[in-house]
Every structure is written in C-alpha cells, then in structure tokens.
Design a protein around this motif. Structure first.
Motif, PDB file in Angstrom:
ATOM      1  N   ASN A  27       0.852  -1.189   0.000  1.00 57.36           N
ATOM      2  CA  ASN A  27       0.000   0.000   0.000  1.00 57.36           C
ATOM      3  C   ASN A  27       0.886   1.237   0.000  1.00 57.36           C
ATOM      4  O   ASN A  27       1.675   1.461   0.917  1.00 57.36           O
ATOM      5  CB  ASN A  27      -0.914  -0.010   1.231  1.00 57.36           C
ATOM      6  CG  ASN A  27      -2.017   1.021   1.126  1.00 57.36           C
ATOM      7  OD1 ASN A  27      -1.759   2.194   0.875  1.00 57.36           O
ATOM      8  ND2 ASN A  27      -3.247   0.588   1.322  1.00 57.36           N
TER       9      ASN A  27
ATOM     10  N   ARG B  80      -8.256   3.951  -3.269  1.00 56.27           N
ATOM     11  CA  ARG B  80      -8.091   2.977  -4.357  1.00 56.27           C
ATOM     12  C   ARG B  80      -8.637   3.499  -5.681  1.00 56.27           C
ATOM     13  O   ARG B  80      -9.283   2.768  -6.438  1.00 56.27           O
ATOM     14  CB  ARG B  80      -8.761   1.647  -3.989  1.00 56.27           C
ATOM     15  CG  ARG B  80      -8.285   1.056  -2.667  1.00 56.27           C
ATOM     16  CD  ARG B  80      -8.966  -0.244  -2.354  1.00 56.27           C
ATOM     17  NE  ARG B  80      -8.677  -0.689  -1.012  1.00 56.27           N
ATOM     18  CZ  ARG B  80      -9.140  -1.809  -0.475  1.00 56.27           C
ATOM     19  NH1 ARG B  80      -9.924  -2.600  -1.191  1.00 56.27           N
ATOM     20  NH2 ARG B  80      -8.844  -2.144   0.764  1.00 56.27           N
TER      21      ARG B  80
ATOM     22  N   SER C  71      -6.426   5.551   7.263  1.00 62.13           N
ATOM     23  CA  SER C  71      -5.431   4.685   6.639  1.00 62.13           C
ATOM     24  C   SER C  71      -5.342   3.344   7.357  1.00 62.13           C
ATOM     25  O   SER C  71      -5.294   2.282   6.717  1.00 62.13           O
ATOM     26  CB  SER C  71      -4.058   5.367   6.642  1.00 62.13           C
ATOM     27  OG  SER C  71      -4.076   6.560   5.894  1.00 62.13           O
TER      28      SER C  71
ATOM     29  N   LEU D  68      -6.365  -0.331   5.811  1.00 61.81           N
ATOM     30  CA  LEU D  68      -5.410  -1.431   5.779  1.00 61.81           C
ATOM     31  C   LEU D  68      -5.946  -2.656   6.512  1.00 61.81           C
ATOM     32  O   LEU D  68      -5.712  -3.796   6.093  1.00 61.81           O
ATOM     33  CB  LEU D  68      -4.081  -0.986   6.387  1.00 61.81           C
ATOM     34  CG  LEU D  68      -3.264  -0.009   5.534  1.00 61.81           C
ATOM     35  CD1 LEU D  68      -2.064   0.517   6.315  1.00 61.81           C
ATOM     36  CD2 LEU D  68      -2.800  -0.677   4.247  1.00 61.81           C
TER      37      LEU D  68
ATOM     38  N   GLU E 140      -8.426  -4.193   4.181  1.00 59.15           N
ATOM     39  CA  GLU E 140      -7.696  -4.858   3.095  1.00 59.15           C
ATOM     40  C   GLU E 140      -7.118  -6.183   3.570  1.00 59.15           C
ATOM     41  O   GLU E 140      -7.160  -7.191   2.856  1.00 59.15           O
ATOM     42  CB  GLU E 140      -6.582  -3.944   2.598  1.00 59.15           C
ATOM     43  CG  GLU E 140      -5.809  -4.492   1.401  1.00 59.15           C
ATOM     44  CD  GLU E 140      -4.741  -3.525   0.931  1.00 59.15           C
ATOM     45  OE1 GLU E 140      -3.672  -4.004   0.509  1.00 59.15           O
ATOM     46  OE2 GLU E 140      -4.973  -2.302   0.977  1.00 59.15           O
TER      47      GLU E 140
END
Length: 392
Positions: A32, A88, A210, A214, A217
């Motif tokens: 990332n 994204r 953030s 993450l 993800e």
C-alpha cells in the motif's frame, strides 16, 4: 525568545511524528503506497517551521522565503495523490500537474512583489487554496462518503477557508511570514497555532482512515481464495451468516453447493495446471452468470457455494439450472469439457447456516449419487426434468 517559537517548534515536531507514523505504516504494509504519500507530505511540512526559525534567527529572507513557500505548498499538493491512492482510485495526475505549475508561477510572482499588497497576497495564497480545495474534492469524489470521510472533507474545507482568512488578517496587521520580525508578532502565534491544530486534526484523521483501510484490506485478503479470487470458506460462511441472520424482511435466501464432476480425473489427465485453470474459469463463469447480489465462494478443492438473495424455490432451481447449462456450453479453449452437480437448500433465519449447508450438501450428494450433471433440491417434492428430489 520570540513568542511564536514554541508553537513553531511544536508544529515541526508533530509533523515529524506524523511523517514517521505514516512511514512505519508503509513499511508494515509494503503493498500500500498511500502512507508513503502522506509520509512525504508531512515530511515536506516539517521544513516549513524549520525554515521560519532559520529566517527569524538569521535574517536571510531571500534564502528562506522560497523554502517556506514551496515546502508548505508541496505538503498540500502531495495530499491529493495520497488521498486518491487511499481510496483505491487513479491518481489525478493532470490536477497534480496543474497545482505544481500554479505553485511555481505564483512563487515566482509573489516573492517579487511588495509585502502586504493585495496582488502579492492573492498570488501567494492561490496554490494553498487550490490544493486544499482539490483534496476536499478528491475525498468527496473517491471515498464511500462515510462519516469519517465527510469529516475529512470538512477539515480540508476548513483549511481552504483558513488560508484566505489568515491572509486577510496579515494584511490588516501589516505582517506576514517573510518579515524578519514575524516571530515577535501576535499574528505569528495565532497563525501557527490555528494552522497546527487544523493540520494535526487532518493528519490524525487520515492516519485513522489509513489504518482502518489497511485492516479492511487485510481482512479481504484473509477471506479471499488465492486461486479463484472468490471468497474462501471462512469468508463465505461469515458473510452468508451475516446476510441471512441480519435480514429484517421476509425475503428468502437460497444456498447452492456446486461440485465439479470428476475433477480428480481432470487433474490426472491434463495436469494440475489445467485443473487450476478449470477452477479459475469456473469462478469467472459464476461471476458473469449469477446476479451481482449473489454471494459466491470456493469452499473446498472443487466445491463452490452460492447464496442467492430473494430466491424462491423455483427461482433458486432455475438459477442452478442456468449454471449447469452454462458450464456444458462453455467455449474456453484452456479448459476441458466438464459438468457440475448442484445441491439446493432454502436458508432460514431461524436455522444456523451450518445446518443449511448440511442440507445443501446432502442434496449435492444425492445429485452425484444419481448420476451427476444435475440439480437436486432439498426443499421440493415435485421437480422438473433433470432435477432429482432428495430422498428422505
């Protein structure tokens, strides 16, 4: 010691801590790149207060004025690609390029004009206003607009409005960041504290978002089958249970269990590479054949599961037949001919998902026992051609 020294030093320290935090996040999740953009952004803004201090104590305005200007502008511009990557979406390189050109042109113009004139102030502040407005726009355009995203857009809007308000105050007080006595003025204290608060709030919220992105993800990777790209058993069972037992209405769900017939023979005859391609090809076919609302997972070696929303027994049966027939007619040159057996069971809110899976698995076993390449339903007694009822 000038009154503004402490808030300026604090701004530098806080910016450095944010830069280090984002860099650590980037190192922990190397795939990332969004944290790297933010680390670079806050790394750039560390230079701004340090240059202010150096200018104040050396008096070298000509040397440090461009550094102050360009470091702050760079910080705000780097936010734009960072936010796009965070959500994204493609980086708006055209917008970033325009902001960079405007910054260079404005710097060349503003730093040659007399201090505290309206033309200079407008020219000086234009890149900051445009960059913060661009960040606000990117958040509203690219984010899902959850509460945290709207709060972030609001902070960038406040930064955008804060810049001209600060400039107007500087004109009225006949002061500014490029005067040698800037650090001794009340304006410097107010400006540094207000800017610091907004940047800290923005940096902290971006850091929270953030980390959350993450985590999501990571969960997606943990719940995804690497070969087919579909949900794995863990991911499918969790999401299917949430859908079935979290519904508030009476819309029915149907569960389909699908098994590729004689899959071992495909591996033995054509090799495991072709077997893997068969799995991938079947997964792609399911995604193109089934409704977008269908939940699809690979729950075993050659076994797939599908949860259909708002599916009556007849609709579930027809959907299962459409999958079976689509496989028979596939034209993928990299995949040998194959068939599938399908077991169907209606999902109940009162029944645990594992129990529904067991009934669908029993129907699938009956379909295979009855000759394969067919659909077997656990719920129906009167079924059309090629659909075998489950013997009780």
């Amino acid at each position: 010691m000038p009154a503004a020294t402490f808030p300026i030093v604090m701004n530098a320290v806080v910016a450095a801590l944010f830069a280090a935090s984002y860099l650590a996040l980037a190192l922990l999740h190397r795939g990332n790149t969004a944290p790297l953009w933010f680390a670079a952004s806050f790394g750039a803004i560390v230079i701004t207060p340090l240059a202010l201090l150096a200018q104040s104590y050396t008096g070298w305005v000509v040397l440090f004025a461009p550094v102050i200007y360009l470091s702050f502008a760079t910080c705000l511009i780097l936010m734009v690609p960072g936010l796009a990557v965070l959500y994204r979406k493609p980086i708006p390189w055209g917008l970033v390029t325009v902001l960079g050109i405007v910054t260079v042109v404005s710097a060349a113009l503003a730093l040659q004009l007399p201090v505290n004139t309206l033309v200079r102030v407008v020219s000086y502040q234009t890149p900051f206003v445009l960059a913060t407005a661009a960040s606000c726009w990117v958040v509203l355009r690219d984010s899902p607009r959850r509460l945290r995203d709207l709060l972030l857009a609001g902070l960038f809007a406040l930064l955008c409005m804060h810049v001209p308000l600060k400039a107007a105050l500087a004109i009225s007080l006949h002061t500014g960041p490029h005067q040698i006595n800037y650090m001794d003025t009340p304006f410097a204290v107010v400006a540094q504290i207000s800017t610091g608060i907004l940047m800290v709030a923005t940096g902290f919220l971006i850091l929270v978002i953030s980390v959350l992105e993450l985590v999501l993800e990571t969960l997606e990777v943990a719940d995804t089958d690497a070969l087919s790209g579909l949900l794995n058993r863990r991911g499918f069972e969790q999401r299917a249970s949430d859908l079935v037992h979290g519904r508030t209405g009476a819309a029915p769900f149907a569960l389909l269990l699908i098994d590729i017939d004689h899959f071992k023979a495909i591996n033995d005859t054509f090799g495991h590479g072709v077997g893997d391609q068969t799995i991938r090809g079947f997964g792609d076919m399911l995604q193109h054949t089934l409704p977008q609302s269908a939940l699809i997972g690979r729950v075993g070696g050659e076994e797939f599961a599908i949860l259909l929303e708002r599916a009556s027994p007849e609709m579930a049966r027809l959907q299962a037949e459409s999958v079976r027939l689509a496989i028979i007619g596939h034209d993928d040159q990299d995949v040998p001919p194959f068939t599938v057996s399908i077991g169907v069971a209606l999902a109940s809110r009162e029944e645990p998902l594992l129990a529904t899976l067991e009934r669908a698995d029993a129907a699938l076993y009956e379909a295979k026992r009855s000759g394969r390449n067919r659909v077997c339903c656990a719920e129906e007694e009167t079924l059309p051609h090629n659909v075998v009822p489950l013997r009780r």
